[in-house]
Design a protein around this motif. Structure first.
Motif, PDB file in Angstrom:
ATOM      1  N   GLU A  81      37.767 -21.779  41.722  1.00 49.61           N
ATOM      2  CA  GLU A  81      36.365 -21.462  41.395  1.00 49.61           C
ATOM      3  C   GLU A  81      35.534 -21.143  42.698  1.00 49.61           C
ATOM      4  OE1 GLU A  81      32.501 -24.302  39.510  1.00 49.61           O
ATOM      5  OE2 GLU A  81      34.431 -25.116  40.067  1.00 49.61           O
ATOM      6  N   TYR A  82      35.616 -21.975  43.876  1.00 43.62           N
ATOM      7  CA  TYR A  82      34.968 -21.496  45.016  1.00 43.62           C
ATOM      8  C   TYR A  82      35.352 -20.188  45.746  1.00 43.62           C
ATOM      9  CZ  TYR A  82      32.697 -26.112  45.778  1.00 43.62           C
ATOM     10  OH  TYR A  82      31.960 -27.082  45.766  1.00 43.62           O
ATOM     11  N   SER A  83      36.719 -19.759  45.635  1.00 39.08           N
ATOM     12  CA  SER A  83      37.092 -18.465  45.961  1.00 39.08           C
ATOM     13  C   SER A  83      36.368 -17.442  45.153  1.00 39.08           C
ATOM     14  CB  SER A  83      38.815 -18.292  45.846  1.00 39.08           C
ATOM     15  OG  SER A  83      39.260 -19.269  46.807  1.00 39.08           O
ATOM     16  N   GLY A  84      36.302 -17.577  43.839  1.00 37.97           N
ATOM     17  CA  GLY A  84      35.791 -16.547  42.846  1.00 37.97           C
ATOM     18  C   GLY A  84      34.415 -16.530  43.183  1.00 37.97           C
ATOM     19  N   SER A  85      33.766 -17.425  43.523  1.00 35.88           N
ATOM     20  CA  SER A  85      32.271 -17.500  43.774  1.00 35.88           C
ATOM     21  C   SER A  85      32.047 -16.617  45.069  1.00 35.88           C
ATOM     22  CB  SER A  85      31.687 -18.968  43.819  1.00 35.88           C
ATOM     23  OG  SER A  85      31.851 -19.568  42.538  1.00 35.88           O
ATOM     24  N   PHE A  86      32.958 -16.978  46.197  1.00 36.24           N
ATOM     25  CA  PHE A  86      32.764 -16.426  47.538  1.00 36.24           C
ATOM     26  C   PHE A  86      33.059 -14.947  47.512  1.00 36.24           C
ATOM     27  CE2 PHE A  86      33.029 -20.721  49.208  1.00 36.24           C
ATOM     28  CZ  PHE A  86      31.687 -20.990  49.255  1.00 36.24           C
ATOM     29  N   ALA A  91      32.478  -9.736  49.932  1.00 35.91           N
ATOM     30  CA  ALA A  91      32.809  -8.347  49.953  1.00 35.91           C
ATOM     31  C   ALA A  91      31.360  -7.369  50.123  1.00 35.91           C
ATOM     32  CB  ALA A  91      33.517  -8.016  48.326  1.00 35.91           C
ATOM     33  N   LEU A  92      30.394  -7.719  49.713  1.00 39.42           N
ATOM     34  CA  LEU A  92      28.998  -7.138  49.773  1.00 39.42           C
ATOM     35  C   LEU A  92      28.865  -6.960  51.040  1.00 39.42           C
ATOM     36  CD1 LEU A  92      26.796  -5.905  48.567  1.00 39.42           C
ATOM     37  CD2 LEU A  92      25.656  -8.154  48.178  1.00 39.42           C
ATOM     38  N   VAL A  93      28.869  -8.293  51.581  1.00 38.32           N
ATOM     39  CA  VAL A  93      28.500  -8.528  53.126  1.00 38.32           C
ATOM     40  C   VAL A  93      29.538  -7.379  54.070  1.00 38.32           C
ATOM     41  CG1 VAL A  93      28.387  -9.905  55.163  1.00 38.32           C
ATOM     42  CG2 VAL A  93      27.579 -10.674  53.154  1.00 38.32           C
ATOM     43  N   PHE A  94      30.854  -7.427  53.742  1.00 36.49           N
ATOM     44  CA  PHE A  94      31.657  -6.600  54.582  1.00 36.49           C
ATOM     45  C   PHE A  94      31.323  -5.381  54.384  1.00 36.49           C
ATOM     46  CE2 PHE A  94      35.730  -4.417  54.622  1.00 36.49           C
ATOM     47  CZ  PHE A  94      36.167  -4.736  55.998  1.00 36.49           C
ATOM     48  N   ILE A  95      31.043  -4.787  52.932  1.00 38.37           N
ATOM     49  CA  ILE A  95      30.657  -3.360  52.826  1.00 38.37           C
ATOM     50  C   ILE A  95      29.395  -2.965  53.581  1.00 38.37           C
ATOM     51  CG2 ILE A  95      30.130  -1.805  51.099  1.00 38.37           C
ATOM     52  CD1 ILE A  95      32.003  -3.352  48.992  1.00 38.37           C
TER      53      ILE A  95
END
Length: 304
Positions: A81-86, A91-95
Protein backbone atom coordinates in the motif's frame (compact mmCIF):
# COMPACT_ATOMS: atom_id res chain seq x y z
CA UNK A 1 31.26 4.19 -7.59
CA UNK A 2 31.86 4.66 -3.86
CA UNK A 3 29.41 5.03 -0.98
CA UNK A 4 30.10 8.76 -0.62
CA UNK A 5 29.14 9.31 -4.27
CA UNK A 6 25.93 7.31 -3.86
CA UNK A 7 24.89 9.16 -0.69
CA UNK A 8 25.72 12.50 -2.29
CA UNK A 9 23.82 11.75 -5.49
CA UNK A 10 20.17 12.45 -4.74
CA UNK A 11 19.18 11.70 -8.35
CA UNK A 12 20.55 8.17 -8.00
CA UNK A 13 18.74 7.64 -4.70
CA UNK A 14 15.51 8.96 -6.22
CA UNK A 15 15.95 6.71 -9.27
CA UNK A 16 16.46 3.61 -7.12
CA UNK A 17 13.42 4.49 -4.99
CA UNK A 18 11.32 5.01 -8.12
CA UNK A 19 12.40 1.67 -9.60
CA UNK A 20 11.78 -0.27 -6.39
CA UNK A 21 8.36 1.25 -5.71
CA UNK A 22 7.49 0.93 -9.40
CA UNK A 23 8.35 -2.78 -9.42
CA UNK A 24 6.21 -3.35 -6.33
CA UNK A 25 3.34 -1.36 -7.86
CA UNK A 26 3.51 -3.36 -11.10
CA UNK A 27 3.72 -6.68 -9.25
CA UNK A 28 0.63 -5.75 -7.27
CA UNK A 29 -1.37 -4.62 -10.31
CA UNK A 30 -0.49 -7.57 -12.51
CA UNK A 31 0.04 -10.38 -9.98
CA UNK A 32 -0.67 -9.87 -6.27
CA UNK A 33 -4.05 -8.14 -6.82
CA UNK A 34 -5.16 -10.99 -9.10
CA UNK A 35 -4.03 -13.57 -6.55
CA UNK A 36 -6.01 -11.79 -3.85
CA UNK A 37 -9.03 -11.69 -6.20
CA UNK A 38 -8.79 -15.44 -6.80
CA UNK A 39 -8.47 -16.08 -3.06
CA UNK A 40 -11.43 -13.80 -2.34
CA UNK A 41 -13.61 -15.50 -4.99
CA UNK A 42 -12.78 -18.91 -3.53
CA UNK A 43 -13.56 -17.76 0.01
CA UNK A 44 -16.86 -16.18 -1.11
CA UNK A 45 -17.83 -19.31 -3.04
CA UNK A 46 -17.20 -21.42 0.06
CA UNK A 47 -19.13 -18.91 2.16
CA UNK A 48 -22.09 -18.96 -0.25
CA UNK A 49 -22.07 -22.77 -0.44
CA UNK A 50 -22.10 -23.05 3.34
CA UNK A 51 -24.96 -20.55 3.64
CA UNK A 52 -26.93 -22.33 0.92
CA UNK A 53 -26.56 -25.62 2.77
CA UNK A 54 -27.68 -24.04 6.05
CA UNK A 55 -30.67 -22.41 4.34
CA UNK A 56 -31.67 -25.75 2.83
CA UNK A 57 -31.61 -27.22 6.34
CA UNK A 58 -33.92 -24.44 7.52
CA UNK A 59 -31.28 -22.57 9.45
CA UNK A 60 -31.35 -18.78 9.19
CA UNK A 61 -28.01 -17.35 8.00
CA UNK A 62 -26.41 -13.91 8.31
CA UNK A 63 -24.95 -12.54 5.02
CA UNK A 64 -23.64 -9.28 6.52
CA UNK A 65 -20.16 -10.75 7.01
CA UNK A 66 -19.78 -11.51 3.30
CA UNK A 67 -18.47 -8.02 2.44
CA UNK A 68 -16.07 -7.94 5.38
CA UNK A 69 -14.59 -11.28 4.29
CA UNK A 70 -14.06 -9.97 0.76
CA UNK A 71 -12.57 -6.67 1.96
CA UNK A 72 -10.18 -8.41 4.35
CA UNK A 73 -8.80 -10.67 1.63
CA UNK A 74 -8.54 -7.92 -1.01
CA UNK A 75 -6.83 -5.47 1.35
CA UNK A 76 -3.27 -4.64 0.28
CA UNK A 77 -0.46 -5.48 2.71
CA UNK A 78 0.95 -2.35 4.31
CA UNK A 79 4.28 -2.50 2.42
CA UNK A 80 2.46 -2.74 -0.91
CA UNK A 81 0.00 0.00 0.00
CA UNK A 82 2.77 2.46 0.92
CA UNK A 83 4.83 1.58 -2.16
CA UNK A 84 1.83 2.10 -4.40
CA UNK A 85 1.12 5.47 -2.79
CA UNK A 86 4.72 6.71 -3.03
CA UNK A 87 5.46 5.49 -6.56
CA UNK A 88 3.55 8.16 -8.57
CA UNK A 89 4.86 10.94 -6.31
CA UNK A 90 8.47 9.75 -6.59
CA UNK A 91 8.12 9.25 -10.35
CA UNK A 92 6.72 12.77 -10.82
CA UNK A 93 9.51 14.36 -8.76
CA UNK A 94 12.14 12.32 -10.61
CA UNK A 95 10.83 13.36 -14.04
CA UNK A 96 10.51 17.05 -13.06
CA UNK A 97 14.00 17.37 -11.56
CA UNK A 98 15.67 15.18 -14.20
CA UNK A 99 14.27 16.77 -17.35
CA UNK A 100 12.70 20.12 -16.43
CA UNK A 101 13.69 22.02 -13.28
CA UNK A 102 15.84 21.19 -10.28
CA UNK A 103 16.07 23.22 -7.05
CA UNK A 104 19.40 24.09 -5.44
CA UNK A 105 20.49 26.07 -2.39
CA UNK A 106 23.44 28.48 -2.60
CA UNK A 107 25.92 27.43 0.12
CA UNK A 108 28.72 29.97 -0.37
CA UNK A 109 29.39 33.57 -1.31
CA UNK A 110 31.38 32.97 -4.51
CA UNK A 111 28.57 34.39 -6.67
CA UNK A 112 27.81 37.47 -4.55
CA UNK A 113 26.29 39.94 -5.44
CA UNK A 114 24.33 37.95 -8.05
CA UNK A 115 23.50 35.10 -5.68
CA UNK A 116 23.53 35.20 -1.89
CA UNK A 117 24.12 32.48 0.67
CA UNK A 118 20.75 30.88 1.36
CA UNK A 119 19.19 31.67 -2.00
CA UNK A 120 16.96 28.83 -3.17
CA UNK A 121 17.23 28.73 -6.93
CA UNK A 122 15.69 26.87 -9.86
CA UNK A 123 17.86 25.40 -12.60
CA UNK A 124 16.58 24.76 -16.11
CA UNK A 125 17.62 21.20 -16.97
CA UNK A 126 16.66 21.21 -20.67
CA UNK A 127 17.98 24.53 -21.96
CA UNK A 128 21.40 22.98 -22.71
CA UNK A 129 19.97 19.69 -23.99
CA UNK A 130 18.17 16.61 -22.72
CA UNK A 131 20.37 14.37 -20.61
CA UNK A 132 19.87 10.88 -19.23
CA UNK A 133 19.18 10.98 -15.47
CA UNK A 134 21.97 9.79 -13.15
CA UNK A 135 24.40 9.22 -16.06
CA UNK A 136 24.10 12.89 -17.14
CA UNK A 137 24.71 11.80 -20.74
CA UNK A 138 23.32 14.22 -23.34
CA UNK A 139 20.97 12.54 -25.82
CA UNK A 140 19.32 15.58 -27.47
CA UNK A 141 21.07 18.87 -28.27
CA UNK A 142 19.12 22.07 -27.65
CA UNK A 143 21.39 25.04 -26.89
CA UNK A 144 25.00 25.54 -25.87
CA UNK A 145 26.04 27.60 -22.83
CA UNK A 146 26.71 31.24 -23.66
CA UNK A 147 29.08 33.74 -22.10
CA UNK A 148 27.35 35.34 -19.14
CA UNK A 149 25.14 32.35 -18.29
CA UNK A 150 24.99 31.36 -14.63
CA UNK A 151 25.49 27.61 -14.82
CA UNK A 152 25.33 24.69 -12.39
CA UNK A 153 27.76 21.86 -13.08
CA UNK A 154 29.44 18.89 -11.48
CA UNK A 155 32.73 19.88 -9.87
CA UNK A 156 35.42 18.29 -12.06
CA UNK A 157 37.41 17.03 -9.07
CA UNK A 158 34.39 15.53 -7.27
CA UNK A 159 31.35 14.64 -9.36
CA UNK A 160 29.19 14.31 -6.23
CA UNK A 161 29.42 18.09 -5.70
CA UNK A 162 27.39 20.68 -7.60
CA UNK A 163 29.04 24.05 -8.26
CA UNK A 164 27.57 27.27 -9.64
CA UNK A 165 29.59 29.91 -11.49
CA UNK A 166 29.30 32.22 -14.48
CA UNK A 167 30.38 31.14 -17.96
CA UNK A 168 33.13 33.54 -19.07
CA UNK A 169 34.67 31.39 -21.81
CA UNK A 170 33.15 29.02 -24.37
CA UNK A 171 35.08 26.53 -26.56
CA UNK A 172 37.79 28.28 -28.60
CA UNK A 173 37.79 31.51 -26.54
CA UNK A 174 41.05 33.04 -25.41
CA UNK A 175 40.49 34.25 -21.84
CA UNK A 176 42.91 36.67 -20.18
CA UNK A 177 42.50 37.93 -16.63
CA UNK A 178 44.95 40.74 -15.83
CA UNK A 179 44.75 43.35 -13.09
CA UNK A 180 41.31 41.98 -12.25
CA UNK A 181 39.97 42.73 -15.71
CA UNK A 182 38.76 40.15 -18.19
CA UNK A 183 39.61 40.09 -21.88
CA UNK A 184 37.88 37.73 -24.29
CA UNK A 185 39.61 36.99 -27.59
CA UNK A 186 41.85 40.02 -27.18
CA UNK A 187 39.04 42.47 -26.37
CA UNK A 188 38.95 43.85 -22.82
CA UNK A 189 35.50 44.00 -21.29
CA UNK A 190 34.04 47.32 -20.17
CA UNK A 191 33.71 48.02 -16.46
CA UNK A 192 31.62 50.70 -14.78
CA UNK A 193 32.10 51.43 -11.05
CA UNK A 194 29.16 51.21 -8.66
CA UNK A 195 28.79 52.09 -4.99
CA UNK A 196 30.90 49.90 -2.72
CA UNK A 197 29.21 46.68 -1.68
CA UNK A 198 28.80 45.96 2.05
CA UNK A 199 29.43 42.37 3.10
CA UNK A 200 26.88 41.94 5.89
CA UNK A 201 28.68 38.91 7.37
CA UNK A 202 32.24 40.27 7.49
CA UNK A 203 31.17 43.92 7.76
CA UNK A 204 33.65 44.98 5.09
CA UNK A 205 33.21 46.87 1.83
CA UNK A 206 34.11 45.51 -1.61
CA UNK A 207 34.64 47.40 -4.83
CA UNK A 208 31.68 46.80 -7.10
CA UNK A 209 31.49 47.08 -10.89
CA UNK A 210 29.27 46.15 -13.79
CA UNK A 211 30.90 43.91 -16.39
CA UNK A 212 29.62 43.75 -19.96
CA UNK A 213 30.40 40.10 -20.63
CA UNK A 214 26.84 39.74 -21.96
CA UNK A 215 23.58 41.66 -22.10
CA UNK A 216 22.42 42.83 -19.68
CA UNK A 217 25.71 43.53 -17.84
CA UNK A 218 26.12 41.87 -14.47
CA UNK A 219 27.73 42.98 -11.23
CA UNK A 220 31.07 41.73 -9.88
CA UNK A 221 33.06 42.36 -6.70
CA UNK A 222 36.79 42.94 -6.17
CA UNK A 223 38.87 43.34 -3.04
CA UNK A 224 41.67 45.91 -3.25
CA UNK A 225 45.00 44.47 -2.19
CA UNK A 226 44.21 40.89 -3.21
CA UNK A 227 46.09 39.23 -6.06
CA UNK A 228 44.49 38.61 -9.44
CA UNK A 229 44.83 34.94 -8.54
CA UNK A 230 46.73 32.93 -5.94
CA UNK A 231 49.49 30.94 -7.70
CA UNK A 232 49.80 28.57 -4.73
CA UNK A 233 46.23 27.35 -5.27
CA UNK A 234 46.54 26.54 -8.98
CA UNK A 235 46.23 22.78 -9.51
CA UNK A 236 47.59 20.55 -12.24
CA UNK A 237 44.19 20.15 -13.90
CA UNK A 238 43.46 18.35 -17.20
CA UNK A 239 44.60 20.34 -20.28
CA UNK A 240 46.62 22.61 -18.02
CA UNK A 241 48.90 23.25 -20.99
CA UNK A 242 46.14 25.42 -22.53
CA UNK A 243 46.89 28.06 -19.87
CA UNK A 244 49.86 30.30 -19.19
CA UNK A 245 50.42 32.00 -15.85
CA UNK A 246 52.53 34.96 -14.86
CA UNK A 247 52.81 37.05 -11.74
CA UNK A 248 50.04 39.48 -12.69
CA UNK A 249 47.80 37.57 -15.09
CA UNK A 250 46.85 34.29 -16.69
CA UNK A 251 45.64 33.35 -20.15
CA UNK A 252 43.69 30.24 -21.14
CA UNK A 253 42.45 29.01 -24.51
CA UNK A 254 39.28 27.05 -23.80
CA UNK A 255 39.55 23.54 -25.31
CA UNK A 256 36.72 22.10 -27.46
CA UNK A 257 33.81 20.79 -25.42
CA UNK A 258 34.86 22.75 -22.32
CA UNK A 259 33.93 25.98 -20.53
CA UNK A 260 35.81 28.49 -18.39
CA UNK A 261 33.92 29.44 -15.23
CA UNK A 262 34.40 32.27 -12.73
CA UNK A 263 32.50 33.50 -9.68
CA UNK A 264 31.16 37.06 -9.60
CA UNK A 265 32.83 37.52 -6.21
CA UNK A 266 36.15 37.40 -8.04
CA UNK A 267 38.56 37.44 -5.11
CA UNK A 268 36.54 34.93 -3.08
CA UNK A 269 35.83 32.24 -5.64
CA UNK A 270 37.52 28.90 -6.31
CA UNK A 271 36.92 28.57 -10.04
CA UNK A 272 38.52 27.69 -13.39
CA UNK A 273 41.54 29.82 -12.50
CA UNK A 274 42.49 27.10 -10.01
CA UNK A 275 40.88 23.77 -10.95
CA UNK A 276 40.49 24.14 -14.70
CA UNK A 277 37.83 23.72 -17.32
CA UNK A 278 34.32 22.30 -17.05
CA UNK A 279 33.64 19.55 -19.63
CA UNK A 280 30.29 19.48 -21.40
CA UNK A 281 29.48 16.17 -19.69
CA UNK A 282 29.54 17.92 -16.28
CA UNK A 283 26.82 20.44 -17.12
CA UNK A 284 23.67 20.28 -14.97
CA UNK A 285 21.70 23.29 -16.21
CA UNK A 286 21.18 27.04 -16.31
CA UNK A 287 20.21 28.89 -13.13
CA UNK A 288 17.42 31.31 -13.92
CA UNK A 289 15.30 32.11 -10.85
CA UNK A 290 15.57 32.68 -7.09
CA UNK A 291 12.32 31.30 -5.72
CA UNK A 292 13.00 31.87 -2.02
CA UNK A 293 15.43 33.22 0.54
CA UNK A 294 14.08 32.94 4.07
CA UNK A 295 16.35 35.76 5.25
CA UNK A 296 15.15 38.19 2.59
CA UNK A 297 12.01 37.82 0.50
CA UNK A 298 13.28 40.68 -1.69
CA UNK A 299 15.72 38.18 -3.20
CA UNK A 300 12.92 36.42 -5.13
CA UNK A 301 13.25 37.05 -8.86
CA UNK A 302 15.12 36.20 -12.04
CA UNK A 303 18.90 35.76 -12.18
CA UNK A 304 21.04 37.95 -14.45
Amino acid sequence: MNLQFILGNFALILFVAMVLTGIIWCLDVFYFARQRRVAADAALAAFDARNAKLTAEGIKVDNTSRQSIEAAILRQPTWIEYSGSFFPVIALVFILRSFLYEPFKIPSGSMVPTLMIGDLILVNKFTYGIRLPVLNQKVIDVNDPQRGDVMVFKYPEDMSQDYIKRVVGVPGDKITYANKRLSVNGKELAYAPLDDYLDDEKLVYHKQFTENLSEPPHRILNEPGKLTYNPDQVKNFPQHEACTYSAEQFTCVVPPGNYFMMGDNRDNSADSRYWGFVPNKNIVGKAFFVWMNFSSLKRIGSIH
